[in-house]
Design a protein around this motif. Structure first.
Motif, PDB file in Angstrom:
ATOM      1  N   SER A   1      27.545  61.361  31.540  1.00  0.00           N
ATOM      2  CA  SER A   1      26.430  60.768  30.811  1.00  0.00           C
ATOM      3  C   SER A   1      26.938  60.135  29.533  1.00  0.00           C
ATOM      4  O   SER A   1      27.892  60.637  28.923  1.00  0.00           O
ATOM      5  CB  SER A   1      25.368  61.829  30.490  1.00  0.00           C
ATOM      6  OG  SER A   1      24.317  61.265  29.716  1.00  0.00           O
ATOM      7  N   SER A   2      26.288  59.050  29.135  1.00  0.00           N
ATOM      8  CA  SER A   2      26.617  58.420  27.855  1.00  0.00           C
ATOM      9  C   SER A   2      25.954  59.122  26.682  1.00  0.00           C
ATOM     10  O   SER A   2      26.261  58.815  25.530  1.00  0.00           O
ATOM     11  CB  SER A   2      26.184  56.945  27.870  1.00  0.00           C
ATOM     12  OG  SER A   2      26.872  56.221  28.859  1.00  0.00           O
ATOM     13  N   ASP A   3      25.041  60.029  26.948  1.00  0.00           N
ATOM     14  CA  ASP A   3      24.320  60.725  25.889  1.00  0.00           C
ATOM     15  C   ASP A   3      25.074  61.977  25.453  1.00  0.00           C
ATOM     16  O   ASP A   3      25.770  62.608  26.265  1.00  0.00           O
ATOM     17  CB  ASP A   3      22.928  61.132  26.367  1.00  0.00           C
ATOM     18  CG  ASP A   3      22.073  59.939  26.731  1.00  0.00           C
ATOM     19  OD1 ASP A   3      22.299  58.862  26.147  1.00  0.00           O
ATOM     20  OD2 ASP A   3      21.184  60.082  27.595  1.00  0.00           O
TER      21      ASP A   3
ATOM     22  N   ARG B   1      21.224  54.218  25.851  1.00  0.00           N
ATOM     23  CA  ARG B   1      22.513  53.714  26.316  1.00  0.00           C
ATOM     24  C   ARG B   1      22.533  53.600  27.831  1.00  0.00           C
ATOM     25  O   ARG B   1      22.034  54.483  28.544  1.00  0.00           O
ATOM     26  CB  ARG B   1      23.643  54.645  25.893  1.00  0.00           C
ATOM     27  CG  ARG B   1      23.896  54.744  24.406  1.00  0.00           C
ATOM     28  CD  ARG B   1      25.163  55.546  24.158  1.00  0.00           C
ATOM     29  NE  ARG B   1      25.375  55.784  22.736  1.00  0.00           N
ATOM     30  CZ  ARG B   1      24.999  56.884  22.095  1.00  0.00           C
ATOM     31  NH1 ARG B   1      24.379  57.841  22.764  1.00  0.00           N
ATOM     32  NH2 ARG B   1      25.245  57.023  20.807  1.00  0.00           N
TER      33      ARG B   1
ATOM     34  N   GLY C   1      23.164  56.628  30.236  1.00  0.00           N
ATOM     35  CA  GLY C   1      22.478  57.788  29.688  1.00  0.00           C
ATOM     36  C   GLY C   1      21.098  57.961  30.296  1.00  0.00           C
ATOM     37  O   GLY C   1      20.812  57.468  31.396  1.00  0.00           O
TER      38      GLY C   1
ATOM     39  N   PRO D   1      25.319  53.089  34.696  1.00  0.00           N
ATOM     40  CA  PRO D   1      26.320  52.773  33.658  1.00  0.00           C
ATOM     41  C   PRO D   1      26.530  51.282  33.459  1.00  0.00           C
ATOM     42  O   PRO D   1      26.903  50.853  32.366  1.00  0.00           O
ATOM     43  CB  PRO D   1      27.593  53.457  34.175  1.00  0.00           C
ATOM     44  CG  PRO D   1      27.114  54.506  35.126  1.00  0.00           C
ATOM     45  CD  PRO D   1      25.867  53.959  35.744  1.00  0.00           C
TER      46      PRO D   1
ATOM     47  N   GLY E   1      26.707  51.381  27.055  1.00  0.00           N
ATOM     48  CA  GLY E   1      27.157  52.758  26.931  1.00  0.00           C
ATOM     49  C   GLY E   1      28.453  52.846  26.158  1.00  0.00           C
ATOM     50  O   GLY E   1      29.231  51.892  26.080  1.00  0.00           O
TER      51      GLY E   1
END
Length: 659
Positions: free
Chosen positions: A404-406, A540, A543, A609, A657
């Protein structure tokens, strides 16, 4: 050496490497591999100090892995690549050791080829060559020590003995268990040149070996009791388990019994052929095979903690004995080659066996990647995440940042129950749990049941201990379950509002709504949560969009409806991201909703993504699961109502991201 043999060694090496690289990154990292990554992430100073710490079991491996990660990264494939290389290099060395063991026998070529073929295809060797752990390197150095010892005894050259001493010293930094090989090599040296004090010195070395195995047993006991990876076995049971693991990399009962027949027959032929070896070879193979095995059996008398991989130091002896079995003459030759064919065939069957085979396509390692991936596609930034046992943390840290981008929520873990001298009880757990979960409206549990039961024993008939049961029986805790996902070796639980609803507090939506679906389903509003410093509304790629939806009904519903959430730029085209399903993953169906009892449904839309940055529309709607087409949708009226039963919530912005 002729060109024919050079080409042969090249083919052997390529075949061994190809099998060890095949599907190398397909399986998730399992617990011990995650620990390898965590160790390699430590500062260089810590890893270098570990080289001289006696309780560090394999410090040099972590130094090598850290250096390799600085060049190749830390993907599953990259973490396992050093093991694949070490495993492939061990095969030519094994063939050389087998060739040296039979001396000038007419069957030398047959034994060499057999050792290479068995080594290339061995399921046990391939498993550890595809694992981010030290044991493929242990196999390589153990095989090299065996080969050098055979050379030293045959040639009686001081230079070869010096090389052997240097290698055994290096091996101690690769894994402390190789000290048993160093001890065995010392005994071989003593008995290859008998002296007046050979027997007393040999007795002293064996006493030292008993001391080493005692210290190792203490370390093994503490480490493996924590992780639950070992099984209880007495020496005779361990011997049988070792045969099945060395042969097919299986426990008894996990394969057809007749698969083991060619291995046992070929091993028996190898024992017969052992008597025909040169005396020096019998000394080396006999001592280096029996001494570590006997000493390991001694520790089993006290610890009962068995792991086949701890016997990797004698695995080359097993393979060479099988190869020697092929070197018989006369009527036995046909039988030996038939058994070799059976060994290679059952190796292929074991590697491709459904549910167990590394090349079967089925998950055969603990699926932390899949479980944590599911979690990261659904988690909100203000959710509580519990990992149990706490030593799963390296896997959570490894995968959460990659999937995940988070930012991932900081995980919560609890103490171990009833282990050692501690007495962590249910009352203490209740107090600690309430304190840890206070203020959270939703919590997740990531649990590895086989490991959890060693620190949180389940009661008879239960699948989980106290921690797992709290989430498995959410309704009994006066909370709402919101999903359970079972993967190989690891489970994921969701529980809604463990504290807010108990205290009677009703959380209100940040953005009120005023719309009705059908005639009875009232939309009260929604809350968008922030995952970036820019706040709610900016997310993002790669995310999540964390969304809480609030509902009520004017009268009970007679059907269970499903909700869709669509993210779109051109909303007449298919959505670029979506979430679909019944409330709380089916655990709070609409037919159970009551007027005046607002329902909250936490949802997450996972963004691809590669989603192009820009502004997107967020739409929701309800439909009958029996008819997912637009015709099956409930009509909507009110502020934000669109055609085809869709309600516009808001416009969000997607940014690139983080790399």
């Amino acid at each position: 050496m002729t060109w024919r043999w050079l080409i042969g060694w090249l083919v052997i090496g390529i075949a061994a490497l190809a099998l060890r690289l095949y599907r190398l990154g397909d399986q998730s990292l399992w617990l011990d591999e995650g620990n390898s990554w965590a160790m390699a992430m430590q500062p260089w100073t810590v890893l270098l100090i570990d080289l001289i710490r006696p309780n560090a079991a394999y410090p040099l491996y972590h130094v090598i892995l850290k250096g390799w990660m600085s060049l190749a990264g830390a993907s599953e494939w990259a973490l396992r690549f050093p093991s694949a290389i070490a495993g492939a290099l061990s095969v030519p060395l094994l063939a050389l050791a087998a060739r040296r063991a039979v001396g000038d026998s007419p069957q030398r070529d047959a034994v060499t080829i057999a050792a290479a073929l068995i080594g290339v295809c061995s399921p046990f060797a391939i498993w550890y060559a595809q694992e981010a752990k030290v044991y493929a390197l242990v196999l390589l150095v153990s095989t090299a020590i065996l080969w050098l010892t055979l050379r030293a005894v045959h040639e009686q050259r001081a230079q070869v003995w010096y090389w052997l001493i240097g290698l055994t010293v290096l091996a101690l930094f690769i894994h402390r268990l190789t000290a048993l090989l160093a001890l065995s090599a010392g005994l071989v040296w003593l008995f290859s040149r008998p002296r007046r004090y050979t027997i007393p010195i040999a007795g002293g070395l064996l006493l030292i070996g008993l001391g080493m195995i005692g210290a190792m047993a203490a370390g093994i006991g503490s480490d493996r009791a924590a992780s639950g990876a070992s099984i209880a076995a007495d020496p005779l049971t361990a011997l049988w388990l070792t045969i099945t693991r060395f042969s097919l990399d299986r426990w008894p009962g996990d394969f057809e019994w007749f698969w083991l027949v060619p291995w046992l027959l070929l091993f028996g032929l190898g024992l017969i052929g052992f008597a025909r070896l040169p005396q020096s070879s019998r000394l080396v193979i006999g001592v280096m095979g029996s001494v570590p095995l006997v000493l390991f059996g001694v520790q089993l008398l006290f610890t009962r903690l068995y792991e086949a991989r701890y016997l990797m130091i004698v695995f080359p002896i097993w393979l060479i004995t099988l190869a020697i079995g092929v070197g018989h003459t006369n009527w036995r030759r046909a039988l030996a080659w038939l058994m070799l064919t059976g060994v290679l065939t059952t190796s292929a069957l074991a590697l491709t066996q459904p549910r167990f085979g590394l090349f079967s396509g089925d998950p055969v390692k603990e699926q932390y990647r899949e479980a944590i991936g599911e979690l990261m596609r659904r988690v909100h930034p203000d959710d509580a995440v519990v990992v149990h046992p706490g030593y799963l943390r390296p896997l959570y840290d490894y995968y959460a940042s990659r999937l995940s981008s988070d930012p991932a929520p900081q995980p919560i873990s609890f103490a171990n129950f009833w282990t050692g001298e501690t007495s962590y009880t249910q009352r203490e757990w209740d107090v600690e749990r309430r304190a840890a979960l206070t203020g959270y409206t939703r919590s997740w549990l990531l649990i590895a049941p086989d490991h959890a039961r060693t620190v949180d024993p389940p009661r008879p008939g239960d699948e989980y201990g106290l921690v797992g049961n709290f989430w498995a029986f959410s309704r009994e805790q006066r909370t709402w379950p919101c999903g359970i996902w079972r993967f190989q070796g690891v489970h994921l639980f969701c529980q809604e509002a463990p504290e807010a609803y108990i205290t009677g507090e009703i959380v209100q939506p940040a953005t009120p709504g005023n719309a009705v679906f059908g005639e009875q389903l009232t939309f009260l509003g929604y809350t968008l949560k922030a995952t970036t410093p820019a706040g709610p509304g900016i997310y993002r790629a790669g995310g999540n969009i964390p969304l809480s939806l609030f509902w009520d009904v004017t009268q009970p519903l007679g059907e269970d409806y499903s909700l869709f959430i669509h993210l779109c730029r051109d909303c007449e085209q298919p959505p670029v991201a979506s979430d679909d399903g019944q409330p709380l993953a089916g655990y709070l169906p609409t037919s159970t909703w009551l007027p005046g009892k607002p329902a909250r449904d936490d949802r997450t839309v996972h963004l691809p993504p590669d989603l192009e940055p820009g502004h997107y529309q967020l739409l929701i709607g309800w439909y009958r699961p029996t008819d997912p087409t637009p015709d099956g949708r409930l009509p909507v009226r009110g502020e934000g109502a669109l055609s085809a039963g869709r309600l516009w919530l808001t416009t969000i912005e997607v940014i690139a991201g983080e790399e």
